[in-house]
Design a protein around this motif. Structure first.
Motif, PDB file in Angstrom:
ATOM      1  N   LYS A  50      95.096 -14.387   7.492  1.00  0.00           N
ATOM      2  CA  LYS A  50      94.642 -13.486   6.417  1.00  0.00           C
ATOM      3  C   LYS A  50      94.256 -14.246   5.149  1.00  0.00           C
ATOM      4  O   LYS A  50      94.453 -13.778   4.040  1.00  0.00           O
ATOM      5  N   LEU A  51      93.676 -15.443   5.312  1.00  0.00           N
ATOM      6  CA  LEU A  51      93.193 -16.217   4.175  1.00  0.00           C
ATOM      7  C   LEU A  51      91.695 -15.987   4.013  1.00  0.00           C
ATOM      8  O   LEU A  51      90.990 -15.751   4.998  1.00  0.00           O
ATOM      9  N   ASP A  52      91.213 -16.054   2.781  1.00  0.00           N
ATOM     10  CA  ASP A  52      89.776 -15.983   2.523  1.00  0.00           C
ATOM     11  C   ASP A  52      89.160 -17.319   2.891  1.00  0.00           C
ATOM     12  O   ASP A  52      89.664 -18.375   2.486  1.00  0.00           O
ATOM     13  N   ILE A  53      88.060 -17.273   3.630  1.00  0.00           N
ATOM     14  CA  ILE A  53      87.407 -18.481   4.124  1.00  0.00           C
ATOM     15  C   ILE A  53      85.933 -18.442   3.757  1.00  0.00           C
ATOM     16  O   ILE A  53      85.305 -17.393   3.800  1.00  0.00           O
ATOM     17  N   LEU A  54      85.381 -19.605   3.421  1.00  0.00           N
ATOM     18  CA  LEU A  54      83.937 -19.740   3.235  1.00  0.00           C
ATOM     19  C   LEU A  54      83.482 -20.959   4.020  1.00  0.00           C
ATOM     20  O   LEU A  54      83.924 -22.083   3.750  1.00  0.00           O
ATOM     21  N   ASN A  55      82.640 -20.710   5.011  1.00  0.00           N
ATOM     22  CA  ASN A  55      82.072 -21.781   5.834  1.00  0.00           C
ATOM     23  C   ASN A  55      80.559 -21.612   5.811  1.00  0.00           C
ATOM     24  O   ASN A  55      79.968 -21.086   6.748  1.00  0.00           O
ATOM     25  N   PRO A  56      79.913 -22.048   4.707  1.00  0.00           N
ATOM     26  CA  PRO A  56      78.467 -21.828   4.603  1.00  0.00           C
ATOM     27  C   PRO A  56      77.706 -22.623   5.655  1.00  0.00           C
ATOM     28  O   PRO A  56      78.048 -23.752   5.972  1.00  0.00           O
ATOM     29  N   ASN A  81      98.657 -37.302  -3.396  1.00  0.00           N
ATOM     30  CA  ASN A  81      99.346 -36.339  -2.538  1.00  0.00           C
ATOM     31  C   ASN A  81      99.166 -34.904  -3.002  1.00  0.00           C
ATOM     32  O   ASN A  81      99.775 -34.004  -2.458  1.00  0.00           O
ATOM     33  N   GLU A  82      98.366 -34.676  -4.018  1.00  0.00           N
ATOM     34  CA  GLU A  82      98.180 -33.344  -4.590  1.00  0.00           C
ATOM     35  C   GLU A  82      96.782 -32.821  -4.268  1.00  0.00           C
ATOM     36  O   GLU A  82      95.788 -33.469  -4.564  1.00  0.00           O
ATOM     37  N   ALA A  83      96.716 -31.647  -3.658  1.00  0.00           N
ATOM     38  CA  ALA A  83      95.426 -31.020  -3.353  1.00  0.00           C
ATOM     39  C   ALA A  83      94.773 -30.547  -4.642  1.00  0.00           C
ATOM     40  O   ALA A  83      95.453 -30.108  -5.570  1.00  0.00           O
ATOM     41  N   SER A  84      93.462 -30.651  -4.707  1.00  0.00           N
ATOM     42  CA  SER A  84      92.713 -30.219  -5.890  1.00  0.00           C
ATOM     43  C   SER A  84      92.051 -28.883  -5.598  1.00  0.00           C
ATOM     44  O   SER A  84      91.387 -28.721  -4.586  1.00  0.00           O
ATOM     45  N   SER A  85      92.219 -27.953  -6.529  1.00  0.00           N
ATOM     46  CA  SER A  85      91.585 -26.654  -6.335  1.00  0.00           C
ATOM     47  C   SER A  85      90.112 -26.734  -6.730  1.00  0.00           C
ATOM     48  O   SER A  85      89.717 -27.556  -7.547  1.00  0.00           O
ATOM     49  N   VAL A  86      89.313 -25.881  -6.121  1.00  0.00           N
ATOM     50  CA  VAL A  86      87.882 -25.798  -6.397  1.00  0.00           C
ATOM     51  C   VAL A  86      87.673 -24.613  -7.339  1.00  0.00           C
ATOM     52  O   VAL A  86      88.187 -23.524  -7.070  1.00  0.00           O
ATOM     53  N   PRO A  87      86.949 -24.791  -8.436  1.00  0.00           N
ATOM     54  CA  PRO A  87      86.731 -23.667  -9.355  1.00  0.00           C
ATOM     55  C   PRO A  87      86.077 -22.467  -8.661  1.00  0.00           C
ATOM     56  O   PRO A  87      85.186 -22.619  -7.826  1.00  0.00           O
ATOM     57  N   ALA A 129      81.817 -19.055  -5.740  1.00  0.00           N
ATOM     58  CA  ALA A 129      81.009 -17.835  -5.910  1.00  0.00           C
ATOM     59  C   ALA A 129      79.519 -18.164  -5.867  1.00  0.00           C
ATOM     60  O   ALA A 129      78.726 -17.427  -5.280  1.00  0.00           O
ATOM     61  N   SER A 130      79.127 -19.284  -6.474  1.00  0.00           N
ATOM     62  CA  SER A 130      77.724 -19.695  -6.472  1.00  0.00           C
ATOM     63  C   SER A 130      77.232 -19.988  -5.058  1.00  0.00           C
ATOM     64  O   SER A 130      76.146 -19.555  -4.664  1.00  0.00           O
ATOM     65  N   ILE A 131      78.026 -20.705  -4.292  1.00  0.00           N
ATOM     66  CA  ILE A 131      77.649 -21.019  -2.905  1.00  0.00           C
ATOM     67  C   ILE A 131      77.615 -19.741  -2.076  1.00  0.00           C
ATOM     68  O   ILE A 131      76.692 -19.506  -1.302  1.00  0.00           O
ATOM     69  N   SER A 132      78.609 -18.892  -2.276  1.00  0.00           N
ATOM     70  CA  SER A 132      78.705 -17.658  -1.515  1.00  0.00           C
ATOM     71  C   SER A 132      77.532 -16.720  -1.775  1.00  0.00           C
ATOM     72  O   SER A 132      77.015 -16.090  -0.849  1.00  0.00           O
ATOM     73  N   GLU A 133      77.084 -16.637  -3.019  1.00  0.00           N
ATOM     74  CA  GLU A 133      75.976 -15.725  -3.319  1.00  0.00           C
ATOM     75  C   GLU A 133      74.640 -16.229  -2.789  1.00  0.00           C
ATOM     76  O   GLU A 133      73.720 -15.457  -2.587  1.00  0.00           O
ATOM     77  N   LYS A 134      74.531 -17.532  -2.534  1.00  0.00           N
ATOM     78  CA  LYS A 134      73.290 -18.086  -1.986  1.00  0.00           C
ATOM     79  C   LYS A 134      73.195 -17.895  -0.473  1.00  0.00           C
ATOM     80  O   LYS A 134      72.141 -18.085   0.111  1.00  0.00           O
TER      81      LYS A 134
END
Length: 182
Positions: A43-49, A100-106, A111-116
């Protein structure tokens, strides 16, 4: 009931804090879709453009849909709760980060990639120039020189041109070309 007396403590998902962020998940080659299915079950949100483009496959030009970012997908999850499930999932190599720390993506980038993407696929426009068409290089060290368009390079914003003055093939960025009549 006293602790250890056999009562189990269940935490409802609604009671969990909602500190979800987008992360870039590095997958094993050609496992992007499998990892997406696996994370979707959690139940995670996924984006695989994906990108739709024409490529030569066995000497025939075909429409091919391939990942926009091979070996990478975006997943939105709560780091403290879901990190281990994501990182150690089948087909996942790592979660992109520093040390060792994951970096979050803004959120704006995702949203920009998803809308394209329309239904998950970005359509590549056909090449602006045809084989043999005259062009002028408008940027870089060869600025102002006449050339002949040869072909667009697969998966890149680069093209091959033939310089008329020196009879040399060049690979340059496609944005640095202009048609002769333009």
């Amino acid at each position: 009931m006293a602790p250890g007396s056999g009562e189990r403590l269940y935490i409802e998902m609604e009671d969990y804090p909602k500190d979800c962020s987008w992360y870039l998940v590095y997958t094993k080659p050609h496992n992007e879709d499998k990892v997406c299915q696996q994370l979707s079950r959690l139940k995670l949100d996924i984006l695989n453009p994906k990108i739709s483009e024409k490529r030569y496959v066995r000497n025939r030009l075909k429409d091919v849909v391939s990942p926009l970012f091979p070996c990478y997908i975006f997943a939105k999850f709560e780091y403290a709760r879901d990190y281990r499930m994501v990182k150690y999932g089948r087909g996942v190599r790592n979660i992109v980060g520093f040390g060792n720390e994951a970096s979050s993506v803004p959120e704006e980038i995702v949203a920009s990639i998803s809308e394209k993407t329309a239904q998950g696929v970005i359509d590549m426009p056909p090449p602006r120039y045809e084989y043999g068409e005259g062009v002028v290089i408008s940027e870089g060290p060869f600025e102002g020189l006449d050339a002949v368009f040869i072909r667009k390079m697969d998966g890149m914003e680069r093209v091959t041109v033939l310089l008329k003055a020196m009879n040399v093939r060049l690979v340059i960025d496609s944005y640095s070309l202009h048609g002769v009549g333009i």
